[in-house]
Motif scaffolding. Structure first.
Motif, PDB file in Angstrom:
ATOM      1  N   ILE A   1      57.626 -44.546 -11.392  1.00 31.54           N
ATOM      2  CA  ILE A   1      56.588 -45.123 -10.531  1.00 31.54           C
ATOM      3  C   ILE A   1      55.364 -44.216 -10.598  1.00 31.54           C
ATOM      4  O   ILE A   1      55.481 -42.990 -10.486  1.00 31.54           O
ATOM      5  CB  ILE A   1      57.052 -45.217  -9.061  1.00 31.54           C
ATOM      6  CG1 ILE A   1      58.364 -45.985  -8.963  1.00 31.54           C
ATOM      7  CG2 ILE A   1      55.972 -45.879  -8.209  1.00 31.54           C
ATOM      8  CD1 ILE A   1      59.029 -45.848  -7.600  1.00 31.54           C
ATOM      9  N   MET A   2      54.194 -44.806 -10.766  1.00 35.99           N
ATOM     10  CA  MET A   2      52.936 -44.062 -10.778  1.00 35.99           C
ATOM     11  C   MET A   2      52.011 -44.660  -9.735  1.00 35.99           C
ATOM     12  O   MET A   2      51.721 -45.855  -9.772  1.00 35.99           O
ATOM     13  CB  MET A   2      52.290 -44.130 -12.169  1.00 35.99           C
ATOM     14  CG  MET A   2      53.041 -43.339 -13.226  1.00 35.99           C
ATOM     15  SD  MET A   2      52.597 -43.794 -14.932  1.00 35.99           S
ATOM     16  CE  MET A   2      53.689 -45.203 -15.183  1.00 35.99           C
ATOM     17  N   CYS A   3      51.563 -43.838  -8.790  1.00 38.22           N
ATOM     18  CA  CYS A   3      50.687 -44.291  -7.718  1.00 38.22           C
ATOM     19  C   CYS A   3      49.283 -43.728  -7.919  1.00 38.22           C
ATOM     20  O   CYS A   3      49.124 -42.527  -8.152  1.00 38.22           O
ATOM     21  CB  CYS A   3      51.220 -43.831  -6.361  1.00 38.22           C
ATOM     22  SG  CYS A   3      52.900 -44.373  -5.994  1.00 38.22           S
ATOM     23  N   MET A   4      48.284 -44.590  -7.822  1.00 39.94           N
ATOM     24  CA  MET A   4      46.895 -44.183  -7.945  1.00 39.94           C
ATOM     25  C   MET A   4      46.297 -44.075  -6.544  1.00 39.94           C
ATOM     26  O   MET A   4      46.496 -44.953  -5.704  1.00 39.94           O
ATOM     27  CB  MET A   4      46.098 -45.213  -8.737  1.00 39.94           C
ATOM     28  CG  MET A   4      46.781 -45.716  -9.994  1.00 39.94           C
ATOM     29  SD  MET A   4      46.949 -44.426 -11.250  1.00 39.94           S
ATOM     30  CE  MET A   4      47.886 -45.322 -12.506  1.00 39.94           C
TER      31      MET A   4
ATOM     32  N   THR B   1      44.996 -46.900  -4.216  1.00 36.86           N
ATOM     33  CA  THR B   1      44.247 -47.965  -4.883  1.00 36.86           C
ATOM     34  C   THR B   1      45.105 -48.885  -5.745  1.00 36.86           C
ATOM     35  O   THR B   1      44.748 -50.036  -5.979  1.00 36.86           O
ATOM     36  CB  THR B   1      43.132 -47.371  -5.758  1.00 36.86           C
ATOM     37  OG1 THR B   1      43.703 -46.462  -6.710  1.00 36.86           O
ATOM     38  CG2 THR B   1      42.103 -46.631  -4.901  1.00 36.86           C
ATOM     39  N   ASN B   2      46.249 -48.385  -6.226  1.00 39.14           N
ATOM     40  CA  ASN B   2      47.139 -49.218  -7.039  1.00 39.14           C
ATOM     41  C   ASN B   2      48.429 -48.452  -7.318  1.00 39.14           C
ATOM     42  O   ASN B   2      48.538 -47.256  -7.008  1.00 39.14           O
ATOM     43  CB  ASN B   2      46.476 -49.627  -8.360  1.00 39.14           C
ATOM     44  CG  ASN B   2      47.008 -50.947  -8.905  1.00 39.14           C
ATOM     45  OD1 ASN B   2      48.016 -51.468  -8.418  1.00 39.14           O
ATOM     46  ND2 ASN B   2      46.349 -51.492  -9.909  1.00 39.14           N
TER      47      ASN B   2
ATOM     48  N   GLY C   1      50.616 -53.466  -8.729  1.00 41.74           N
ATOM     49  CA  GLY C   1      50.205 -54.181  -7.532  1.00 41.74           C
ATOM     50  C   GLY C   1      48.800 -54.723  -7.683  1.00 41.74           C
ATOM     51  O   GLY C   1      48.275 -54.834  -8.798  1.00 41.74           O
ATOM     52  N   THR C   2      48.201 -55.046  -6.568  1.00 39.43           N
ATOM     53  CA  THR C   2      46.824 -55.540  -6.547  1.00 39.43           C
ATOM     54  C   THR C   2      45.886 -54.359  -6.345  1.00 39.43           C
ATOM     55  O   THR C   2      45.975 -53.654  -5.331  1.00 39.43           O
ATOM     56  CB  THR C   2      46.624 -56.566  -5.429  1.00 39.43           C
ATOM     57  OG1 THR C   2      47.528 -57.660  -5.630  1.00 39.43           O
ATOM     58  CG2 THR C   2      45.197 -57.092  -5.435  1.00 39.43           C
ATOM     59  N   GLU C   3      45.006 -54.138  -7.307  1.00 39.02           N
ATOM     60  CA  GLU C   3      44.101 -52.989  -7.231  1.00 39.02           C
ATOM     61  C   GLU C   3      43.050 -53.198  -6.155  1.00 39.02           C
ATOM     62  O   GLU C   3      42.483 -54.288  -6.016  1.00 39.02           O
ATOM     63  CB  GLU C   3      43.426 -52.761  -8.583  1.00 39.02           C
ATOM     64  CG  GLU C   3      42.567 -51.517  -8.638  1.00 39.02           C
ATOM     65  CD  GLU C   3      42.049 -51.219 -10.036  1.00 39.02           C
ATOM     66  OE1 GLU C   3      41.433 -50.167 -10.214  1.00 39.02           O
ATOM     67  OE2 GLU C   3      42.276 -52.052 -10.936  1.00 39.02           O
ATOM     68  N   VAL C   4      42.784 -52.156  -5.392  1.00 38.48           N
ATOM     69  CA  VAL C   4      41.715 -52.192  -4.394  1.00 38.48           C
ATOM     70  C   VAL C   4      40.587 -51.279  -4.862  1.00 38.48           C
ATOM     71  O   VAL C   4      40.787 -50.397  -5.691  1.00 38.48           O
ATOM     72  CB  VAL C   4      42.217 -51.749  -2.998  1.00 38.48           C
ATOM     73  CG1 VAL C   4      43.336 -52.659  -2.519  1.00 38.48           C
ATOM     74  CG2 VAL C   4      42.671 -50.296  -3.012  1.00 38.48           C
ATOM     75  N   MET C   5      39.432 -51.512  -4.311  1.00 41.02           N
ATOM     76  CA  MET C   5      38.249 -50.767  -4.751  1.00 41.02           C
ATOM     77  C   MET C   5      38.333 -49.297  -4.344  1.00 41.02           C
ATOM     78  O   MET C   5      38.680 -48.983  -3.203  1.00 41.02           O
ATOM     79  CB  MET C   5      36.988 -51.399  -4.163  1.00 41.02           C
ATOM     80  CG  MET C   5      35.697 -50.726  -4.618  1.00 41.02           C
ATOM     81  SD  MET C   5      34.221 -51.540  -3.945  1.00 41.02           S
ATOM     82  CE  MET C   5      34.343 -53.148  -4.732  1.00 41.02           C
TER      83      MET C   5
END
Length: 217
Positions: free
Chosen positions: A183-186, A172-173, A125-129
């Motif tokens: 699936i890996m969620c950060m 965050t991503n 996806g789109t990484e956020v800070m």
């Protein structure tokens, strides 16, 4: 007469220094260099996973191995971007761009000899800070081969974002390997339970496991 002799001596010296000696040996040995593979911004992303012995890996050690990867990566057309370490569980995740799975494995093999247990070709996806004031986590969902799409994960991630504030989580991503169903969620969160609760309320998909990680680049 004296001037003529000096002029003749100067001409002989000049001729000798400019190549008059036909017996001079010329070094024609070519310098050999190892060719490198050019990396491209359009190359696919990969996350490779190292399953090391719990409690027997340190962030410092992985950071040293990462530096060796960076010194070797150009040879195989790889660009290592980030890595994450769970010291307690002995897990290391590396994010890179590369031509293929083999190029990632070969870079690790030459750099330090640590071969990954799994390599996933992923889209994300789109990484956020990251806010940086909480612990970092990677939670992993094992959906099964061919049983998940990037579109489905994007929808589930949007639901996560809608409820994350309730549990103090900042997703965050995310990364998904459609072929292998991973699936890996950060995220950042106060603890792993908060991550699970956010997922449960958002869409009901609980992770197989959650890693408390430290990130390096």
């Amino acid at each position: 007469m004296k001037h003529s002799f000096l002029l003749f001596s100067f001409v002989v010296l000049l001729f000798s220094s400019c190549g008059g000696n036909n017996n001079r040996k010329v070094d024609t040995t070519a310098t050999t260099t190892t060719p490198t593979v050019t990396t491209s911004a359009t190359q696919p992303y990969f996350i490779d996973v190292h399953d090391l012995e719990p409690g027997k890996v340190s962030f410092k050690d992985v950071e040293g191995a990462h530096q060796k990867d960076l010194a070797t990566q150009d040879k195989y057309g790889v660009k290592f971007l980030k890595f994450w370490v769970d010291e307690k569980k002995g897990k290391v995740y590396c994010l890179s761009q590369a031509t293929n799975e083999s190029s990632v494995t070969n870079t690790h093999k030459e750099a330090h000899g640590l071969i990954p247990a799994n390599v996933y070709q992923v889209s994300g996806g789109t990484e956020v800070m990251a806010m940086g004031n909480k612990q970092s986590f990677i939670d992993v969902h094992e959906m099964g081969s061919g049983k998940v799409t990037a579109k489905d994960v994007a929808g589930a991630h949007a639901k996560d974002l809608a409820v994350q504030g309730k549990y103090g989580v900042n997703f965050t991503n995310y990364w998904v390997d459609e072929k292998k169903g991973i699936i890996m969620c950060m995220s950042e969160a106060p603890n792993s339970d908060a991550v699970k609760k956010a997922h449960k309320e958002a869409h009901g998909l609980l992770p197989a496991y959650v890693l408390n990680v430290k990130q390096g680049e």
